[in-house]
Scaffold this active site. Sequence first.
Site, mmCIF file in Angstrom:
data_model
loop_
_atom_site.group_PDB
_atom_site.id
_atom_site.type_symbol
_atom_site.label_atom_id
_atom_site.label_comp_id
_atom_site.label_asym_id
_atom_site.label_seq_id
_atom_site.Cartn_x
_atom_site.Cartn_y
_atom_site.Cartn_z
ATOM 1 N N GLU A 189 0.910 -1.292 0.014
ATOM 2 C CA GLU A 189 0.108 -0.164 0.169
ATOM 3 C C GLU A 189 0.941 1.296 0.061
ATOM 4 O O GLU A 189 0.655 2.272 -0.768
ATOM 5 C CB GLU A 189 -0.782 0.067 1.168
ATOM 6 C CG GLU A 189 -2.052 -1.115 1.070
ATOM 7 C CD GLU A 189 -3.232 -0.768 2.071
ATOM 8 O OE1 GLU A 189 -3.425 0.359 2.454
ATOM 9 O OE2 GLU A 189 -3.841 -1.735 2.408
ATOM 10 N N SER A 227 7.157 -20.120 0.128
ATOM 11 C CA SER A 227 7.363 -21.467 0.280
ATOM 12 C C SER A 227 6.838 -22.463 -0.639
ATOM 13 O O SER A 227 6.212 -21.944 -1.872
ATOM 14 C CB SER A 227 6.476 -22.024 1.517
ATOM 15 O OG SER A 227 6.854 -20.955 2.443
ATOM 16 N N ASP A 237 -4.933 -10.300 1.154
ATOM 17 C CA ASP A 237 -4.895 -8.933 1.506
ATOM 18 C C ASP A 237 -5.767 -8.816 2.949
ATOM 19 O O ASP A 237 -6.966 -8.850 2.739
ATOM 20 C CB ASP A 237 -5.517 -8.102 0.571
ATOM 21 C CG ASP A 237 -5.363 -6.599 1.158
ATOM 22 O OD1 ASP A 237 -5.021 -6.333 2.209
ATOM 23 O OD2 ASP A 237 -5.654 -5.653 0.164
ATOM 24 N N ASP A 279 -5.630 -3.227 5.866
ATOM 25 C CA ASP A 279 -5.810 -1.898 5.297
ATOM 26 C C ASP A 279 -5.285 -0.717 6.098
ATOM 27 O O ASP A 279 -5.537 -0.762 7.173
ATOM 28 C CB ASP A 279 -7.377 -2.022 5.008
ATOM 29 C CG ASP A 279 -7.753 -2.718 3.936
ATOM 30 O OD1 ASP A 279 -7.101 -2.442 2.510
ATOM 31 O OD2 ASP A 279 -8.730 -3.274 3.891
#
Length: 786
Positions: A190, A269, A341, A344
């Site tokens: 972000e 990974s 996600d 925020d």
Amino acid sequence: MRGLGRLGRGLLWVVLLVLIAALGVVVWLKVTSNPRVSGTVTLPGLSGPVTITRDAWGVPHIRAQASDEDAMFALGLVHWQDRAWQMDFQRRVSQGRLSEVLGEAALPQDRFLRTWGFYRAAQSALPALSERSRRMVRAYTAGVNAGMAQRKVAPEFRILGYTPEPWTDVDSIAWSKLMAYDLGGNYDDELLGVRILKRLGEGGLNEVLPPYPADGPTILSRDELGLGAKAGGTDLQQATLPDATLRALQAHLDAARALGMERVPGKGSNDWVIGGQRTASGKPILADDPHLALSSPMLWYLADVQGPRLRAIGASIPGLPGIVIGRNDRVAWGVTNVNPDVQDLYIEPATARLTTRTEVIKVKGGQDVRLTVRESAHGPIVSDVGAGELGPRVALKWTALQPGDTTFDAFLGLNYARNWRDFTAALEKYVAPSQNFVYADVDGNTGYYAPGRVPIRRGWDGSLPVPGDGSREWTGYIPFARLPHTYNPADGLVVTANNQVVPSSYPYTLANIRNWAEPYRAGRITDLLTAKPTGLTLDDVKRVQLDTTSLVWRDLKPLLLATQPEGDLSRRALDLLRGWDGNQTTASVPSTIFEAWLAELQAMAQDELGDSTRLNSLAVRNQLRAGGELCRDEADGQQDCADELRSSLGRAVERLANRLGPDPGGWTYGKVHTVASNHRAFGNVKALAWLFNHSTPTNGGTNTVNVARPDPDTMRQTHGPSYRQIVDLSNMNRSVYVGSLGQGGNPLGDHVTDQQTLWAAGDYLPMSTDEGDWGKTRTLTLNPGR
């Protein structure tokens, strides 16, 4: 001459006495710090006898007769015996109390940790756990404190001059919050997105953070999902923040980086599960290798923990009860990071109501520091560092900071799972960090699930900071039953490598299309496994897990070889690359040239976005193919990508020549590409680093399956497969595993680095509960006492 001889003899005696004294100190430190690993001890808190048999590599095989809680007690004991300093350090990280023992230099880290509130989040999680989990946590905590009571003192405590405090139940789950940070969220993306918009405009987003390729492999296909089509679209919420605020927000990332918690290209990974129709035995094979920061001691601690019902073996984390990755007698599991996600940033309006709290940070050798932390309804205000109240108030909302985190219930449930139903019932309690779980059982079933709380956003994608005025709120979480999963897929294969989980038809948004890892590892694993449609064996899977062929090189090869070299050194280096097959081994010279060159190319956006910005390999490829704007640098007179290729090659070979000499033929990879398993506190202290840091040459490179991305400045490997396991469901005791360093945390003790040699060479330990596979053993018997 006789006088000189007497003087010489006198000096010799002085030297001998100093050496004897030094040897005495070393012996004393070993005696007072190394744990007791044989004999019999009586300990209060047990309900029955327990044996702890350490095998030839120091792996404890715990056998509790009376209760599973006794087995967890013993795990807490051995964790403290072998990793006391690591546990206390990790606890201090979660608490934000590093300055107490490290001094003022750790203040930025403590401010970050206290502001985000990791330990507070752990405190809120403990009451939400099931009664069984709380019993196991209490037993583990008692075991840790029993180990502490043995008064064996790790060298780090003596060097820093303090005594660790008793362990608590919150301490036993607190590190999971730091793991959630290390493996989840897009806070950094972000911030980068805001900088890109400010300097390059909306078009720059795709150049610096390229979308996942439309033809890239996804973990699940549309058919495997079996869900409806995606509904609606999202808008790009333009976000602008002052530079001072961006610097304040960046300070948290810098503090996390100093703690070894950072997102780097190629950090990820691999795991996969192969159905019996593809194997020689007719039973599944499951593989996993989590890629994390490599440290001394290593993060993982191998253990075999058995009680009346508990039958788990695999990788544990000191400070956390139970087995995190591994198997029991019926079920095996592995994990990789989904990276949805789940964070925020909210720009709070002036009218937003804030609460405050004061944190007191004690500083060794200095005055206490009082830190005021403000919080909105969304979460902590993370823009106060540096910018203070002068700029916008930016709050962080993150699933891992929400109350009611039952992730420990999920992991403990996996230890007990007997089948797919138990497995998914455990994962339903999983919160963060979201992981790709692969599954196999002795009945021949395989599966995959991506559990965790993933926010639902309506009409916005969460890629940039948004207003905190109520217009951009989470409307819930993706229901567990609709999270990506599959059971007994028809093709008998699930491969995950942090690549895009689901095709675009999935009805929810897991993450922005720029968040996924590049498809190179997933593609290479799939190609290797499907090249042999049937008859796959454990040895075949080992070869895949250890593969060091660079698909990045194959992708970039025609672009790089078209470079017009400037100077004899560049020409010779380019000639060495022409016949290279892309296999990145320690003996390879082209590997050294390629990685040094790639590091220069990945820096091509730094003149626009700052020195911390590095492109991934996909972005480099896209720029070179399209003649992108990022190739241009007016300050250096670069007009196009041809100029960028020529100048970046020149810089790369000049750096290598200064370091390795003028003959490119001698630039073998192993001279510069060595693993850096460094100590968290003393890794950069010259007087102590030689004792606590451990290194060895390693194979692999950027985005190889055996991932080993070189640091762009030093070419050392700082991240990679921190643990490897391969489970053979046809005979569980034929399974194998290995860590990146060793079981011991005491540099003067046993088993400090004996796994590193195996790990670097591509060898493994037997992941066996059969005593016949353990080699030379030592057994400590614990008897219950009052």
